[in-house]
Design a protein around this motif. Structure first.
Motif, PDB file in Angstrom:
ATOM      1  N   LYS A   1      -7.924  -6.520 -21.114  1.00 44.52           N
ATOM      2  CA  LYS A   1      -6.980  -5.730 -20.331  1.00 44.52           C
ATOM      3  C   LYS A   1      -7.657  -4.476 -19.784  1.00 44.52           C
ATOM      4  N   ARG A   2      -8.515  -3.890 -20.572  1.00 47.18           N
ATOM      5  CA  ARG A   2      -9.178  -2.624 -20.251  1.00 47.18           C
ATOM      6  C   ARG A   2     -10.363  -2.796 -19.306  1.00 47.18           C
ATOM      7  N   GLU A   3     -11.151  -3.872 -19.507  1.00 43.35           N
ATOM      8  CA  GLU A   3     -12.374  -4.089 -18.715  1.00 43.35           C
ATOM      9  C   GLU A   3     -12.603  -5.589 -18.554  1.00 43.35           C
TER      10      GLU A   3
ATOM     11  N   GLU B   1       0.809  -1.221   0.000  1.00 40.38           N
ATOM     12  CA  GLU B   1       0.000   0.000   0.000  1.00 40.38           C
ATOM     13  C   GLU B   1       0.841   1.268   0.000  1.00 40.38           C
ATOM     14  N   ASP B   2       2.010   1.243   0.628  1.00 41.61           N
ATOM     15  CA  ASP B   2       2.845   2.453   0.592  1.00 41.61           C
ATOM     16  C   ASP B   2       3.905   2.387  -0.512  1.00 41.61           C
ATOM     17  N   GLN B   3       3.789   1.385  -1.376  1.00 42.12           N
ATOM     18  CA  GLN B   3       4.653   1.172  -2.540  1.00 42.12           C
ATOM     19  C   GLN B   3       6.116   0.944  -2.195  1.00 42.12           C
ATOM     20  N   SER B   4       6.399   0.529  -0.949  1.00 38.73           N
ATOM     21  CA  SER B   4       7.793   0.257  -0.574  1.00 38.73           C
ATOM     22  C   SER B   4       8.198  -1.200  -0.814  1.00 38.73           C
ATOM     23  N   LEU B   5       7.250  -2.036  -1.239  1.00 45.30           N
ATOM     24  CA  LEU B   5       7.593  -3.412  -1.601  1.00 45.30           C
ATOM     25  C   LEU B   5       8.487  -3.347  -2.837  1.00 45.30           C
ATOM     26  N   PRO B   6       9.682  -3.916  -2.773  1.00 45.40           N
ATOM     27  CA  PRO B   6      10.580  -3.835  -3.930  1.00 45.40           C
ATOM     28  C   PRO B   6       9.951  -4.473  -5.174  1.00 45.40           C
ATOM     29  N   LEU B   7      10.202  -3.873  -6.303  1.00 40.25           N
ATOM     30  CA  LEU B   7       9.639  -4.351  -7.559  1.00 40.25           C
ATOM     31  C   LEU B   7       9.995  -5.817  -7.814  1.00 40.25           C
TER      32      LEU B   7
ATOM     33  N   ALA C   1     -12.861  -5.235  -1.689  1.00 35.64           N
ATOM     34  CA  ALA C   1     -11.547  -5.846  -1.922  1.00 35.64           C
ATOM     35  C   ALA C   1     -11.110  -5.603  -3.358  1.00 35.64           C
ATOM     36  N   LEU C   2     -12.050  -5.744  -4.299  1.00 34.57           N
ATOM     37  CA  LEU C   2     -11.725  -5.498  -5.708  1.00 34.57           C
ATOM     38  C   LEU C   2     -11.296  -4.053  -5.922  1.00 34.57           C
ATOM     39  N   GLU C   3     -12.016  -3.122  -5.371  1.00 34.19           N
ATOM     40  CA  GLU C   3     -11.672  -1.713  -5.571  1.00 34.19           C
ATOM     41  C   GLU C   3     -10.307  -1.397  -4.965  1.00 34.19           C
ATOM     42  N   ARG C   4     -10.032  -1.903  -3.769  1.00 34.82           N
ATOM     43  CA  ARG C   4      -8.733  -1.663  -3.128  1.00 34.82           C
ATOM     44  C   ARG C   4      -7.607  -2.311  -3.923  1.00 34.82           C
ATOM     45  N   LEU C   5      -7.843  -3.533  -4.402  1.00 28.42           N
ATOM     46  CA  LEU C   5      -6.829  -4.224  -5.187  1.00 28.42           C
ATOM     47  C   LEU C   5      -6.568  -3.491  -6.494  1.00 28.42           C
ATOM     48  N   ARG C   6      -7.622  -3.129  -7.187  1.00 26.77           N
ATOM     49  CA  ARG C   6      -7.504  -2.411  -8.464  1.00 26.77           C
ATOM     50  C   ARG C   6      -6.734  -1.107  -8.277  1.00 26.77           C
ATOM     51  N   SER C   7      -7.169  -0.285  -7.341  1.00 24.81           N
ATOM     52  CA  SER C   7      -6.503   1.011  -7.163  1.00 24.81           C
ATOM     53  C   SER C   7      -5.090   0.835  -6.621  1.00 24.81           C
ATOM     54  N   GLY C   8      -4.894  -0.171  -5.768  1.00 25.98           N
ATOM     55  CA  GLY C   8      -3.568  -0.418  -5.216  1.00 25.98           C
ATOM     56  C   GLY C   8      -2.565  -0.846  -6.272  1.00 25.98           C
TER      57      GLY C   8
ATOM     58  N   HIS D   1      -4.102  -5.176 -15.711  1.00 28.81           N
ATOM     59  CA  HIS D   1      -4.995  -6.002 -16.532  1.00 28.81           C
ATOM     60  C   HIS D   1      -6.269  -6.257 -15.725  1.00 28.81           C
ATOM     61  N   GLU D   2      -7.357  -5.629 -16.114  1.00 31.59           N
ATOM     62  CA  GLU D   2      -8.609  -5.701 -15.340  1.00 31.59           C
ATOM     63  C   GLU D   2      -9.162  -7.115 -15.223  1.00 31.59           C
ATOM     64  N   THR D   3      -9.221  -7.843 -16.321  1.00 31.97           N
ATOM     65  CA  THR D   3      -9.811  -9.179 -16.258  1.00 31.97           C
ATOM     66  C   THR D   3      -8.972 -10.099 -15.376  1.00 31.97           C
ATOM     67  N   LEU D   4      -7.666 -10.076 -15.523  1.00 28.64           N
ATOM     68  CA  LEU D   4      -6.825 -10.923 -14.670  1.00 28.64           C
ATOM     69  C   LEU D   4      -6.968 -10.558 -13.202  1.00 28.64           C
ATOM     70  N   THR D   5      -7.056  -9.279 -12.896  1.00 23.76           N
ATOM     71  CA  THR D   5      -7.234  -8.863 -11.513  1.00 23.76           C
ATOM     72  C   THR D   5      -8.525  -9.439 -10.946  1.00 23.76           C
ATOM     73  N   GLN D   6      -9.609  -9.316 -11.698  1.00 25.48           N
ATOM     74  CA  GLN D   6     -10.889  -9.830 -11.203  1.00 25.48           C
ATOM     75  C   GLN D   6     -10.907 -11.354 -11.133  1.00 25.48           C
ATOM     76  N   VAL D   7     -10.325 -12.014 -12.126  1.00 25.29           N
ATOM     77  CA  VAL D   7     -10.307 -13.480 -12.135  1.00 25.29           C
ATOM     78  C   VAL D   7      -9.553 -14.007 -10.919  1.00 25.29           C
ATOM     79  N   TRP D   8      -8.365 -13.482 -10.677  1.00 24.99           N
ATOM     80  CA  TRP D   8      -7.592 -13.975  -9.540  1.00 24.99           C
ATOM     81  C   TRP D   8      -8.291 -13.686  -8.223  1.00 24.99           C
ATOM     82  N   LEU D   9      -8.904 -12.527  -8.089  1.00 23.10           N
ATOM     83  CA  LEU D   9      -9.632 -12.225  -6.857  1.00 23.10           C
ATOM     84  C   LEU D   9     -10.795 -13.197  -6.691  1.00 23.10           C
ATOM     85  N   GLN D  10     -11.507 -13.495  -7.775  1.00 23.23           N
ATOM     86  CA  GLN D  10     -12.609 -14.460  -7.701  1.00 23.23           C
ATOM     87  C   GLN D  10     -12.110 -15.849  -7.342  1.00 23.23           C
TER      88      GLN D  10
END
Length: 137
Positions: free
Chosen positions: A122-124, A11-17, A41-48, A67-76
């Motif tokens: 990727k977009r939606e 969340e604070d972006q300090s996790l090394p790439l 959870a989806l909104e926090r994950l997406r924005s994060g 990638h929107e679809t991958l984000t939602q698929v993995w969360l599901q």
């Protein structure tokens, strides 16, 4: 690293790439699902993820970035697995027990490669074309 530390560093972006890999994404999804309803959870994950990517110079390109679809698929998938098997003492313990989630090819059980890697996906969020995703509740 503890779950709380992992989430804080994401969340604070300090996790090394170099530590921002598939498992790290899944851990964040799991941790958000532990305390939030799916939609939050989806909104926090997406924005994060978008914020993390921006902070680390990860650009959105046709083949990279958010990638929107991958984000939602993995969360599901994490939510359905969590619903079916329950939580573990830590995110790492959960994923050690649920190794099917660690295979990055798992979404290809539900999507053709062409559909999943499309610009639209990727977009939606796009629905799967091979099999329905598991329900979560």
């Amino acid at each position: 690293m503890s779950d709380a530390e992992h989430l804080r560093r994401f969340e604070d972006q300090s996790l090394p790439l170099e530590e921002w890999n598939h498992r790290a994404h899944l851990k964040v999804a799991y941790l958000y699902l532990q305390g939030l309803p799916f939609s939050e959870a989806l909104e926090r994950l997406r924005s994060g993820i978008k914020s993390y990517n921006a902070a680390h110079g990860i650009m959105d390109t046709p083949t990279g970035g958010y990638h929107e679809t991958l984000t939602q698929v993995w969360l599901q998938l994490v939510a359905a697995t969590l619903h079916q098997f329950g939580p573990a003492e830590s995110a790492d313990a959960f994923f050690e027990a649920q190794t099917q989630l660690c295979d990055k090819r798992t979404p290809l059980l539900f999507f053709s490669r062409e559909r999943l890697m499309s610009a639209e996906a990727k977009r939606e969020f796009v629905e799967p074309d091979l099999a329905a995703l598991p329900g979560t509740v």
